[in-house]
Design a protein around this motif. Structure first.
Motif, PDB file in Angstrom:
ATOM      1  N   GLU A 149       7.720   7.347 -11.595  1.00  0.00           N
ATOM      2  CA  GLU A 149       6.403   8.484 -11.103  1.00  0.00           C
ATOM      3  C   GLU A 149       7.360   9.546 -10.302  1.00  0.00           C
ATOM      4  O   GLU A 149       6.774  10.469  -9.694  1.00  0.00           O
ATOM      5  CB  GLU A 149       5.991   7.215 -10.189  1.00  0.00           C
ATOM      6  CG  GLU A 149       4.575   7.854  -9.224  1.00  0.00           C
ATOM      7  CD  GLU A 149       4.597   7.088  -7.591  1.00  0.00           C
ATOM      8  OE1 GLU A 149       5.411   6.353  -7.882  1.00  0.00           O
ATOM      9  OE2 GLU A 149       3.198   7.585  -7.665  1.00  0.00           O
ATOM     10  N   THR A 165       6.353   4.972   0.741  1.00  0.00           N
ATOM     11  CA  THR A 165       5.012   5.583   1.417  1.00  0.00           C
ATOM     12  C   THR A 165       4.546   4.077   2.100  1.00  0.00           C
ATOM     13  O   THR A 165       4.166   3.534   1.142  1.00  0.00           O
ATOM     14  CB  THR A 165       4.188   6.833   1.201  1.00  0.00           C
ATOM     15  OG1 THR A 165       3.380   6.510   0.663  1.00  0.00           O
ATOM     16  CG2 THR A 165       5.336   7.711   1.738  1.00  0.00           C
ATOM     17  N   ASP A 166       3.343   3.844   3.238  1.00  0.00           N
ATOM     18  CA  ASP A 166       2.617   2.755   2.142  1.00  0.00           C
ATOM     19  C   ASP A 166       1.529   3.775   3.515  1.00  0.00           C
ATOM     20  O   ASP A 166       1.041   4.933   3.969  1.00  0.00           O
ATOM     21  CB  ASP A 166       2.963   1.465   3.926  1.00  0.00           C
ATOM     22  CG  ASP A 166       3.466   2.487   5.455  1.00  0.00           C
ATOM     23  OD1 ASP A 166       2.601   3.116   6.142  1.00  0.00           O
ATOM     24  OD2 ASP A 166       3.989   1.620   5.899  1.00  0.00           O
ATOM     25  N   MET A 167       0.535   2.409   3.853  1.00  0.00           N
ATOM     26  CA  MET A 167      -0.893   2.956   4.232  1.00  0.00           C
ATOM     27  C   MET A 167      -1.560   3.967   5.790  1.00  0.00           C
ATOM     28  O   MET A 167      -1.834   4.769   5.941  1.00  0.00           O
ATOM     29  CB  MET A 167      -1.652   2.296   4.514  1.00  0.00           C
ATOM     30  CG  MET A 167      -1.860   1.229   5.696  1.00  0.00           C
ATOM     31  SD  MET A 167      -3.440  -0.856   4.870  1.00  0.00           S
ATOM     32  CE  MET A 167      -4.416   0.365   5.474  1.00  0.00           C
ATOM     33  N   ALA A 168      -0.320   3.661   6.588  1.00  0.00           N
ATOM     34  CA  ALA A 168      -0.336   4.316   7.890  1.00  0.00           C
ATOM     35  C   ALA A 168       0.737   5.859   7.545  1.00  0.00           C
ATOM     36  O   ALA A 168       0.846   6.201   8.841  1.00  0.00           O
ATOM     37  CB  ALA A 168       0.832   3.539   8.606  1.00  0.00           C
ATOM     38  N   GLY A 169       0.917   6.021   6.151  1.00  0.00           N
ATOM     39  CA  GLY A 169       1.283   7.089   6.245  1.00  0.00           C
ATOM     40  C   GLY A 169       3.004   7.997   6.516  1.00  0.00           C
ATOM     41  O   GLY A 169       3.852   8.898   6.129  1.00  0.00           O
ATOM     42  N   VAL A 170       3.432   6.713   5.973  1.00  0.00           N
ATOM     43  CA  VAL A 170       5.140   7.093   6.792  1.00  0.00           C
ATOM     44  C   VAL A 170       5.869   6.376   5.482  1.00  0.00           C
ATOM     45  O   VAL A 170       5.240   4.672   4.583  1.00  0.00           O
ATOM     46  CB  VAL A 170       5.406   6.967   7.780  1.00  0.00           C
ATOM     47  CG1 VAL A 170       4.746   7.798   8.809  1.00  0.00           C
ATOM     48  CG2 VAL A 170       4.782   5.284   8.465  1.00  0.00           C
ATOM     49  N   HIS A 216       0.055   0.106  -4.655  1.00  0.00           N
ATOM     50  CA  HIS A 216       0.760   1.125  -4.978  1.00  0.00           C
ATOM     51  C   HIS A 216       0.961   0.325  -6.708  1.00  0.00           C
ATOM     52  O   HIS A 216       0.714  -0.537  -6.878  1.00  0.00           O
ATOM     53  CB  HIS A 216       1.959   1.486  -4.950  1.00  0.00           C
ATOM     54  CG  HIS A 216       3.326   2.409  -5.778  1.00  0.00           C
ATOM     55  ND1 HIS A 216       3.690   1.910  -6.444  1.00  0.00           N
ATOM     56  CD2 HIS A 216       2.977   4.096  -5.333  1.00  0.00           C
ATOM     57  CE1 HIS A 216       4.622   3.096  -7.154  1.00  0.00           C
ATOM     58  NE2 HIS A 216       3.541   4.460  -6.472  1.00  0.00           N
ATOM     59  N   HIS A 235       7.824   2.275   4.778  1.00  0.00           N
ATOM     60  CA  HIS A 235       7.461   1.539   5.044  1.00  0.00           C
ATOM     61  C   HIS A 235       9.590   0.903   5.709  1.00  0.00           C
ATOM     62  O   HIS A 235      10.569   1.591   5.589  1.00  0.00           O
ATOM     63  CB  HIS A 235       7.392   0.466   3.868  1.00  0.00           C
ATOM     64  CG  HIS A 235       7.052  -0.743   4.554  1.00  0.00           C
ATOM     65  ND1 HIS A 235       8.132  -1.822   4.182  1.00  0.00           N
ATOM     66  CD2 HIS A 235       6.030  -1.065   5.446  1.00  0.00           C
ATOM     67  CE1 HIS A 235       7.440  -2.670   4.649  1.00  0.00           C
ATOM     68  NE2 HIS A 235       6.075  -2.848   5.568  1.00  0.00           N
ATOM     69  N   PHE A 236       9.139   0.302   6.740  1.00  0.00           N
ATOM     70  CA  PHE A 236       9.852  -0.047   7.674  1.00  0.00           C
ATOM     71  C   PHE A 236      11.126  -1.055   6.551  1.00  0.00           C
ATOM     72  O   PHE A 236      12.627  -0.232   6.696  1.00  0.00           O
ATOM     73  CB  PHE A 236      10.470  -0.580   9.414  1.00  0.00           C
ATOM     74  CG  PHE A 236       9.603  -2.217   8.729  1.00  0.00           C
ATOM     75  CD1 PHE A 236       8.635  -2.901   8.044  1.00  0.00           C
ATOM     76  CD2 PHE A 236      10.819  -2.405   9.005  1.00  0.00           C
ATOM     77  CE1 PHE A 236       7.804  -4.174   7.925  1.00  0.00           C
ATOM     78  CE2 PHE A 236      10.628  -4.509   8.804  1.00  0.00           C
ATOM     79  CZ  PHE A 236       9.158  -5.350   8.455  1.00  0.00           C
ATOM     80  N   PHE A 278       6.582   8.753  -2.964  1.00  0.00           N
ATOM     81  CA  PHE A 278       6.215   7.659  -2.973  1.00  0.00           C
ATOM     82  C   PHE A 278       5.608   6.912  -2.891  1.00  0.00           C
ATOM     83  O   PHE A 278       4.834   5.865  -1.740  1.00  0.00           O
ATOM     84  CB  PHE A 278       5.247   9.042  -4.136  1.00  0.00           C
ATOM     85  CG  PHE A 278       3.646   8.717  -3.879  1.00  0.00           C
ATOM     86  CD1 PHE A 278       2.250   9.275  -2.781  1.00  0.00           C
ATOM     87  CD2 PHE A 278       2.674   7.061  -4.093  1.00  0.00           C
ATOM     88  CE1 PHE A 278       0.985  10.289  -3.023  1.00  0.00           C
ATOM     89  CE2 PHE A 278       1.001   7.445  -3.930  1.00  0.00           C
ATOM     90  CZ  PHE A 278       0.951   8.608  -3.344  1.00  0.00           C
ATOM     91  N   SER A 279       5.656   5.809  -3.566  1.00  0.00           N
ATOM     92  CA  SER A 279       6.220   4.213  -3.481  1.00  0.00           C
ATOM     93  C   SER A 279       6.607   3.885  -1.881  1.00  0.00           C
ATOM     94  O   SER A 279       6.725   2.889  -2.333  1.00  0.00           O
ATOM     95  CB  SER A 279       6.969   4.114  -4.393  1.00  0.00           C
ATOM     96  OG  SER A 279       8.385   4.416  -5.078  1.00  0.00           O
ATOM     97  N   GLY A 310      -3.535   5.109   1.274  1.00  0.00           N
ATOM     98  CA  GLY A 310      -4.174   4.450   1.151  1.00  0.00           C
ATOM     99  C   GLY A 310      -4.950   2.905   0.093  1.00  0.00           C
ATOM    100  O   GLY A 310      -5.295   1.940   0.879  1.00  0.00           O
ATOM    101  N   THR A 315       0.825  -0.799  -0.097  1.00  0.00           N
ATOM    102  CA  THR A 315      -0.181  -0.368  -0.125  1.00  0.00           C
ATOM    103  C   THR A 315       1.517   1.055  -0.280  1.00  0.00           C
ATOM    104  O   THR A 315       1.693   1.027   0.693  1.00  0.00           O
ATOM    105  CB  THR A 315      -1.073   0.177   1.302  1.00  0.00           C
ATOM    106  OG1 THR A 315      -0.439   0.107   2.639  1.00  0.00           O
ATOM    107  CG2 THR A 315      -2.692  -1.215   1.475  1.00  0.00           C
ATOM    108  N   ASP A 316       0.289   2.574   0.120  1.00  0.00           N
ATOM    109  CA  ASP A 316       0.936   3.540  -0.040  1.00  0.00           C
ATOM    110  C   ASP A 316       0.405   4.413   0.548  1.00  0.00           C
ATOM    111  O   ASP A 316      -0.835   4.771   1.283  1.00  0.00           O
ATOM    112  CB  ASP A 316       1.118   4.353  -1.662  1.00  0.00           C
ATOM    113  CG  ASP A 316      -0.547   4.108  -2.341  1.00  0.00           C
ATOM    114  OD1 ASP A 316      -1.415   4.971  -1.641  1.00  0.00           O
ATOM    115  OD2 ASP A 316      -0.072   4.471  -3.390  1.00  0.00           O
ATOM    116  N   MET A 317       0.648   5.889   1.009  1.00  0.00           N
ATOM    117  CA  MET A 317      -0.210   7.301   1.997  1.00  0.00           C
ATOM    118  C   MET A 317      -1.405   7.214   1.075  1.00  0.00           C
ATOM    119  O   MET A 317      -2.387   7.833   2.084  1.00  0.00           O
ATOM    120  CB  MET A 317       0.499   7.911   1.964  1.00  0.00           C
ATOM    121  CG  MET A 317       1.232   8.987   0.719  1.00  0.00           C
ATOM    122  SD  MET A 317       1.894  10.294   0.899  1.00  0.00           S
ATOM    123  CE  MET A 317       1.578  11.921   1.828  1.00  0.00           C
TER     124      MET A 317
END
Lengths: 140, 140, 140, 140
Positions: free
Chosen positions: B31, D15-20, A22, D22-23, D12-13, A19, A15-17
């Protein structure tokens, strides 16, 4: 009609930001589905030969249309169809279906190549591979 | 002519067992180049509004043609061109150039959307954004 | 003893030019296995609450030791164990097993957080979640 | 003190759905910074030899601690330090700094290996490589 299908779930890291999954991951999924299709024929997409070279299928072109987003933990059907068997190349079409709704369609073209020492040389599709593929596309 | 360009190097994690950049990474790079282009206009591709919603640009369609492989540590130019400014959507074309050779071309179509609560609603491109984009495409 | 396990196959896009699975993918796999474990408890790792906030589990620390490489199309068992249930955090251990050989071990620590408006606030593990986890770790 | 540093922006790619971010991407970034460090020494992390084999550095262990999240378009400094030069292995420490705040720390251990035909054999660090590394760690 699809020659082959798999089911797959959207992972958190995909997923991406915004929600949603991607967009680039659909193309990785399409490739994974193609490779599962090769395995269903008793073959690997990357076949090492006796001389150390390999028959492999680099992409010449890909495309994907997106109709609706996918979200974390959605379970999606990927339907693989052999769209065209050329002399030296192959086209696949992969539909992404969530519930009964088609959410995306990917199309890929791969060239049959002999790979050795990091170099790719376009070759005709070997007869055994062609026969296995043709059997599937007749089902379609 | 390109409105904007960036240079980028192929990373180890972007290669695959065929020894070349995996095809899906070209679309992530395209992108990233688009987003760098937005920043060059003084904007972000993902603009949060006062009401907590955001203007964002989900992909409607992508495609990529591959002419030659990229290898680890290759330094590649990405040339971004605004190909079409629609009422509610935008097309970009991104060329990948290694040395003087075009190795790939990506084309993307993004829809202008208002995003709130994980839902996307297609909207007209806001005038300020349209004006900034038009200035760039006139350069082309 | 593992509380939960899944099987997973190495995909082409997960390999690198050394011909093996890229090390970073083990940590994505470990997370995917944890999330499958949450689903096996009838829960999601990311639980949206009635007020629009969510209970989520960002990583505080991860580690992974690698004993042997994984290759394309290898089928790998991931064994998830709840290693520690703290007041506000959780430790998992995930073993990667190929054939009968342990090829890698990942350990992760996640903090129980309330997420709202893109902000994370550490909170105590809710009793219902704690009870479900405790039941699993007693199996171990 | 760092031997080397690079600056990098969250895409952008990533980031994850938590908005940050990804670890798992921190570990890819840490590797990319290490490889940039090798290039700053005039070397590549993956050195092909005259006999077709290569000297490469597969990971034996990695770890990362996360102190604060990273968000889309954040510009982050990665500070690379050579933490230990062993007989056959190498430890790096990579700090992630946003503004003046350390947001994460990664530590990696890589083994010096000769790679041929997809097989890895642990070897002593070649003298020329050892000398170049030692010079950097003395700066530290």
């Amino acid at each position: 009609m699809a020659a082959f299908q798999i089911t797959r779930r959207v992972q958190f890291s995909e997923t991406d930001m915004a929600g949603v999954m991607h967009f680039s991951n659909y193309l990785r999924w399409a490739e994974d589905a193609e490779h599962a299709f090769w395995r269903s024929l008793g073959m690997s997409v990357h076949q090492t030969q006796e001389d150390g070279s390999a028959i492999s299928w680099p992409r010449v072109a890909v495309e994907c249309q997106y109709a609706a987003p996918l979200r974390f933990e959605d379970e999606v059907e990927l339907r693989v169809r052999v769209a065209e068997i050329g002399e030296k190349s192959l086209r696949f079409e992969i539909e992404f279906v969530l519930g009964r709704k088609r959410v995306a369609t990917a199309r890929t073209k791969a060239a049959c190549c002999r790979v050795a020492g990091g170099q790719f040389r376009s070759v005709e599709i070997p007869p055994a591979i062609r026969a296995a593929l043709a059997a599937c596309s007749h089902e379609g």
